[in-house]
Write a protein that holds these residues in place. Structure first.
Motif, PDB file in Angstrom:
ATOM      1  N   UNK B  40      74.816  12.736  29.842  1.00 21.90           N
ATOM      2  CA  UNK B  40      76.194  13.123  30.138  1.00 21.90           C
ATOM      3  C   UNK B  40      76.853  13.726  28.910  1.00 21.90           C
ATOM      4  N   UNK B  41      76.524  13.175  27.745  1.00 21.45           N
ATOM      5  CA  UNK B  41      77.089  13.719  26.507  1.00 21.45           C
ATOM      6  C   UNK B  41      76.600  15.145  26.285  1.00 21.45           C
ATOM      7  N   UNK B  42      75.368  15.453  26.713  1.00 17.68           N
ATOM      8  CA  UNK B  42      74.863  16.816  26.564  1.00 17.68           C
ATOM      9  C   UNK B  42      75.670  17.777  27.447  1.00 17.68           C
ATOM     10  N   UNK B  43      75.971  17.335  28.650  1.00 14.11           N
ATOM     11  CA  UNK B  43      76.823  18.115  29.563  1.00 14.11           C
ATOM     12  C   UNK B  43      78.176  18.392  28.900  1.00 14.11           C
ATOM     13  N   UNK B  44      78.711  17.343  28.289  1.00 20.03           N
ATOM     14  CA  UNK B  44      80.017  17.462  27.633  1.00 20.03           C
ATOM     15  C   UNK B  44      79.941  18.424  26.443  1.00 20.03           C
ATOM     16  N   UNK B  45      78.869  18.347  25.668  1.00 19.64           N
ATOM     17  CA  UNK B  45      78.727  19.250  24.524  1.00 19.64           C
ATOM     18  C   UNK B  45      78.645  20.690  25.023  1.00 19.64           C
ATOM     19  N   UNK B  46      77.940  20.893  26.143  1.00 19.69           N
ATOM     20  CA  UNK B  46      77.887  22.219  26.731  1.00 19.69           C
ATOM     21  C   UNK B  46      79.283  22.747  27.029  1.00 19.69           C
ATOM     22  N   UNK B  47      80.106  21.882  27.630  1.00 20.28           N
ATOM     23  CA  UNK B  47      81.474  22.295  27.947  1.00 20.28           C
ATOM     24  C   UNK B  47      82.220  22.670  26.670  1.00 20.28           C
ATOM     25  N   UNK B  48      81.963  21.923  25.602  1.00 21.43           N
ATOM     26  CA  UNK B  48      82.673  22.242  24.362  1.00 21.43           C
ATOM     27  C   UNK B  48      82.104  23.478  23.677  1.00 21.43           C
ATOM     28  N   UNK B  49      80.883  23.886  24.048  1.00 20.96           N
ATOM     29  CA  UNK B  49      80.376  25.174  23.584  1.00 20.96           C
ATOM     30  C   UNK B  49      81.288  26.286  24.110  1.00 20.96           C
ATOM     31  N   UNK B  50      81.713  26.143  25.363  1.00 25.06           N
ATOM     32  CA  UNK B  50      82.614  27.149  25.936  1.00 25.06           C
ATOM     33  C   UNK B  50      83.935  27.168  25.183  1.00 25.06           C
ATOM     34  N   UNK B  51      84.448  25.974  24.857  1.00 26.38           N
ATOM     35  CA  UNK B  51      85.701  25.905  24.112  1.00 26.38           C
ATOM     36  C   UNK B  51      85.542  26.568  22.742  1.00 26.38           C
TER      37      UNK B  51
END
Lengths: 398, 343
Positions: B40-51
Motif C-alpha cells: 500500500x505504501x508503494x501505491x502511495x509513493x506512486x501517487x506522490x510521484x504525480x505530486x
C-alpha cells in the motif's frame, strides 16, 4: 509462594516493587533541572504504562504462546472503552462495575470473532482479524453512532441517568471513583527539589496490572500454557496425537481479548471518554510492536515493551529543535546546526518514523526483543568471566 | 436499470485500483512467497510521484514585469515556469496540464528502483523466516515509508487535477439509448479504467507470451526444479518484485485526480487489497483481478441509498463481510489453486 517457583516469585516481587515505587523511580531528576523533561513520574503517563502493559500481556498470551498473529486486537480495547463509558453513563461513576462490564463484553466479542477467525491459521488468521477490526471501526463510525457517538466519541453528559448515583446532586460532570476515592486525586510530595505524585488512578491500574501479570504467569506455567506452546511449535503433530487444538486457541484468544477489554475499561476509567480511533488498525499494530519489542513469548517482555514505547513516544514528542540546540551547543556552530537538522526528522512529530525504524531493526536483528537482547548481553558477560577464570579449559572437545 | 449501470460504472474505478494493487501483491506472493504489507505504501509513493511531477513542472523563475503594477503600485512579479520558457507558452502550459499522465514516466523508474532496493536490501533476508516475521518487517517498512513522505509533503491531502481534456463528464446514457443526463460518468474514471485494463493485459501478456514470463511462471509452480535446470530464478524474481512495485506505483499516479493523495492513503488501500487477494485466491493472478473488480462494484452497489436504507451501514462493511464468508466457506478463494497457502 502463590504456587510459583522461586525464580518466578522473584520476578513477580521485582515487578511489584518497581510498579509500586514507579512514581519515585521514574522521577530521578529534580523538578527544576534541565533534565526534568526526562521524568516520567506523572500520573497520566504512568497510567498509560501499566494499562498498555495489561494490553500487551494479554496479546502475548495469544501471540507469544500460540503464535497466532492477530492484527485486530485494538477492537477489543475499543469495545472495552465503550462499555465502560456506558456503565458510567447508566449505572454509576464507580469504576468497579464499569471495568467488570468491559471485560465481560470484550470477552463475548472475542468469543464471536475468535470462533470465526480461528478456523484459519497463519496469514489468513491475521487478515481475518484485521478485517473484523476494520469492520468494527467502520461500524463505530457509521451505523452504530447511537451507541458510539460517531466521530465525536462517547462522553459523559450532565443528564445521564446514572441510576446508583442519582441521589447525589450533580454540579458539573462527576468524576470516576472507586468507593469514593477519586481516580484523578493525587498526593503530591516534595523532597528537597524532587516532586513525586502518587495518584489513586495509577495505583488502581498498577494493582490490576500486577494481578494480570500474575495470572499470565500462572497461564504460562500451567498445562494449558504448555498446550498453547505445543500449538505454536507444531499444530499438525498435535492433531495427530488426537488433540483438538481449536478449543485451546479459542480460550487463549478470549483470554487475551478480555485482557484488552480490561485495558480499554481502565483507559475509560482514568479518562471517561471513548472514541473509535482506539479501534483503528494502527492501534492494533501498536500492541504488536510493544509485544515484539519487549520479547514475544516471554513473561516480562510485553510490559517492558509497552513501557519503552509509551515512554519514548512521550519523550520524543516533547523534544524540539531548541532543546536539540541546547544539547549540541558544545559543538562548533556549523556541526551543531548540521546535527540538529540530521536529528530533526526523528523527533517531535517524527516519532512514528523512529518507531518504524526501531521496529524494523528489532524484527531484523533481534527477533526475541529486548529480553533476548538482555540475555545476549548477560551471556556475553558470563562468558567473559568464565574465560578469565578458566581460559585453558575452554578448548573445544573435538 | 440506469441506477444499476451507474453503480457498475462507479465500481469500476475503485475496482481497477484494487485489482492493480492486488495484482502486485499476488505477483510478489506467488513468486517470492512473501506477504508484503508495504505494498500500500508503494501505491502511495506512486501517487506522490504525480505530486512531485506537478511540482517539478511548475518550478518557476521570477521576473519583474515593468509594465504592469500590482495593487500596491509596485512592479508586478511574474512567475514563469521553466517549461514555459523552454517550450513557449502554449506547449509549456499543455505540458503542465498533462502533469499527472507524464508522472508515469517518472514513476516507473522510481518504483522499479525502490522495488529493487527493497527486495535486495530487506525482503531477500526474510524468505526463510516465518510469515509472521515477513508481515511484521514489511509493516514496519510501511510505517517508515509513510512517515518519510509525511515529512517531505506534510499531512494534508495535495490535490492534483487531471488534464483539462478529461475534466468533464461523459453522458454515457445516450450511447446505450437512455435520456440525456441520466448516466453521467467522469472522463477521468473512464481513462483510469482503460489504463488499468491495459496494464493488467500487459502484465498477463508479459507472463504468457515472453520467455522471461514463462520462466517466472515455471518458477512460481516449482521453484526448485527451475533452479536445477540452471536458471537463476532469484534474479528474475527480483525483477518481478520491481515490476509489481511499478504496477502499484502507476496505479497510484493515475489515481491522484480521483483522490487527493495523503500520506496514509496506502494503508486504507492495503487492507482492502489484502481482502481482495484473499477473496480472489492467494497466488492466483486472474483471481486477484476478478475479485478486485467484483468487490469494487459490490461496494458501490452497497452504497446505493435504497440498499443503505434496507441495511444501514452495509456500504462500510460489505467487503469485509464478503471476505469473511469466502474465507470460511471457500478458504482457497474464488480462483485459488489447491494446496497453495491453505491455512
Amino acid at each position: 509462594m502463590l504456587k510459583l517457583d522461586r525464580k518466578d516469585t522473584l520476578l513477580l516481587v521485582i515487578v511489584a516493587l518497581m510498579t509500586l515505587a514507579a512514581p519515585i523511580i521514574l522521577n530521578p531528576f529534580p523538578t527544576g533541572s534541565a533534565l526534568a523533561q526526562f521524568n516520567a513520574g506523572y500520573p497520566d503517563l504512568m497510567q498509560r504504562f501499566v494499562i498498555y502493559g495489561i494490553f500487551a500481556i494479554g496479546f502475548n498470551i495469544l501471540f507469544g504462546l500460540t503464535g497466532y498473529l492477530s492484527f485486530g486486537h485494538a477492537a477489543f480495547l475499543g469495545v472495552g472503552s465503550y462499555s465502560a463509558v456506558w456503565m458510567f453513563k447508566l449505572l454509576s461513576m464507580n469504576v468497579l462495575p464499569a471495568i467488570v462490564f468491559s471485560v465481560i463484553i470484550a470477552g463475548l466479542f472475542a468469543v464471536v470473532i475468535g470462533y470465526v477467525s480461528l478456523r484459519r491459521s497463519g496469514i489468513y488468521f491475521s487478515i481475518l482479524t484485521l478485517a473484523f477490526a476494520q469492520m468494527s471501526f467502520n461500524m463505530a463510525y457509521s451505523v452504530l453512532t447511537p451507541i458510539t457517538n460517531g466521530e465525536t466519541g462517547l462522553q459523559l453528559t450532565l443528564n445521564d441517568p446514572r441510576i446508583l448515583d442519582g441521589a447525589r446532586a450533580a454540579t458539573g460532570l462527576p468524576v470516576t471513583n472507586l468507593f469514593g476515592f477519586e481516580m484523578r486525586s493525587t498526593a503530591h510530595l516534595d523532597i528537597a527539589g524532587w516532586g513525586f505524585d502518587f495518584s489513586v488512578g495509577y495505583y488502581l491500574s498498577a494493582v490490576i496490572m500486577l494481578l494480570a501479570f500474575y495470572l499470565s504467569m500462572r497461564i504460562f506455567r500451567s498445562p494449558f500454557g504448555l498446550m498453547l506452546r505445543a500449538i505454536k511449535s507444531n499444530q499438525n503433530r498435535l492433531s495427530y496425537t488426537g488433540l483438538n487444538a481449536r478449543p485451546y486457541t479459542l480460550a487463549a484468544f478470549v483470554i487475551s481479548g478480555m485482557y484488552a477489554g480490561l485495558a480499554g475499561g481502565l483507559l475509560a476509567a482514568m479518562d471517561p471518554l471513548a472514541g473509535a480511533e482506539r479501534m483503528q488498525w494502527t492501534a492494533s499494530g501498536e500492541v504488536v510492536l510493544m509485544t515484539i519489542l519487549g520479547g514475544a513469548g516471554t513473561l516480562i517482555g510485553p510490559v517492558l515493551g509497552a513501557g519503552f514505547i509509551k515512554y519514548f513516544e512521550n519523550i520524543f514528542s516533547k523534544i524540539n529543535d531548541s532543546i536539540l540546540h541546547q544539547w549540541f551547543s558544545f559543538m562548533p556552530d556549523g556541526i551543531e546546526d548540521f546535527l540538529v537538522t540530521l536529528v530533526h526528522p526523528f523527533i517531535g512529530k517524527g516519532w512514528h518514523l523512529t518507531l518504524g525504524l526501531l521496529f524494523m531493526a528489532v524484527v531484523i536483528f533481534l527477533p526475541g526483543g529486548l529480553v533476548e537482547g538482555g540475555q545476549r548481553i548477560g551471556r556475553l558477560f558470563r562468558r567473559n568471566k568464565a574465560g578469565d577464570t578458566a581460559s585453558p579449559a575452554t578448548t573445544p572437545a573435538e | 436499470m440506469d441506477a444499476i449501470i451507474i453503480q457498475i460504472l462507479n465500481g469500476l474505478d475503485k475496482g481497477s485500483a484494487y485489482a492493480l494493487i492486488a495484482l502486485g501483491l499476488t505477483l510478489i506472493f506467488g513468486t517470492l512467497g512473501v506477504v508484503n504489507f508495504a505494498h500500500g505504501a508503494l501505491f502511495m509513493i506512486g501517487a506522490f510521484c504525480a505530486v512531485t511531477m506537478q511540482k517539478l513542472l511548475t518550478l518557476s523563475t521570477q521576473t519583474i514585469d515593468p509594465e504592469k503594477v500590482d495593487f500596491l503600485g509596485k512592479p508586478l512579479v511574474v512567475d514563469t515556469p521553466y517549461v514555459v520558457n523552454w517550450f513557449g507558452p502554449e506547449t509549456g502550459a499543455a505540458i503542465i496540464d498533462w502533469a499527472v499522465p507524464l508522472a508515469i514516466l517518472l514513476a516507473i523508474p522510481v518504483m522499479i528502483l525502490i522495488g529493487f532496493v527493497m527486495e535486495r536490501g530487506l525482503i531477500k533476508h526474510f524468505y526463510k523466516r516465518a510469515h509472521a516475521d515477513q508481515i511484521l518487517v514489511t509493516f514496519g517498512l510501511a510505517i517508515v515509508l509513510q512517515e518519510i513522505i509525511k515529512y517531505f509533503y506534510g499531512a494534508n491531502p495535495i490535490p492534483s487535477p487531471a488534464p483539462a481534456v478529461f475534466r468533464g463528464s461523459l453522458d454515457f446514457g445516450v450511447w446505450i439509448g437512455f435520456e440525456a443526463n441520466q448516466i453521467i460518468y467522469p472522463y477521468w474514471r473512464l481513462v483510469y479504467f482503460a489504463f488499468s485494463a491495459v496494464i493488467i493485459g500487459g502484465v498477463f501478456a508479459f507472463l504468457q507470451f515472453t520467455t522471461f514470463g514463462m520462466v517466472v511462471r515455471a518458477g512460481m509452480a516449482d521453484r526448485e526444479t527451475v533452479g536445477i535446470l540452471g536458471i537463476d530464478i532469484d534474479k528474475r524474481f527480483t525483477l518481478m518484485f520491481g515490476l509489481a512495485a511499478a504496477v502499484a506505483g502507476v496505479a497510484g499516479v493515475m489515481y491522484v485526480p480521483i483522490l487527493s493523495p495523503n500520506y496514509n492513503m496506502g494503508m486504507d488501500f492495503l487492507v482492502l487489497s489484502f481482502v481482495v487477494v484473499v477473496v480472489g485466491g492467494m497466488g492466483s493472478l486472474p483471481g486477484a483481478v476478478l475479485a478486485g473488480f467484483l468487490l469494487g462494484i459490490l461496494q458501490s452497489f452497497a452504497s446505493m441509498n435504497e440498499i443503505k436504507s434496507l441495511i444501514p451501514g452495509i456500504d462500510q462493511i460489505i467487503i469485509y463481510l464478503v471476505a469473511i464468508i469466502i474465507l470460511l466457506t471457500r478458504p482457497r478463494g474464488l480462483m485459488g489453486r489447491k494446496g497453495v497457502m491453505e491455512g
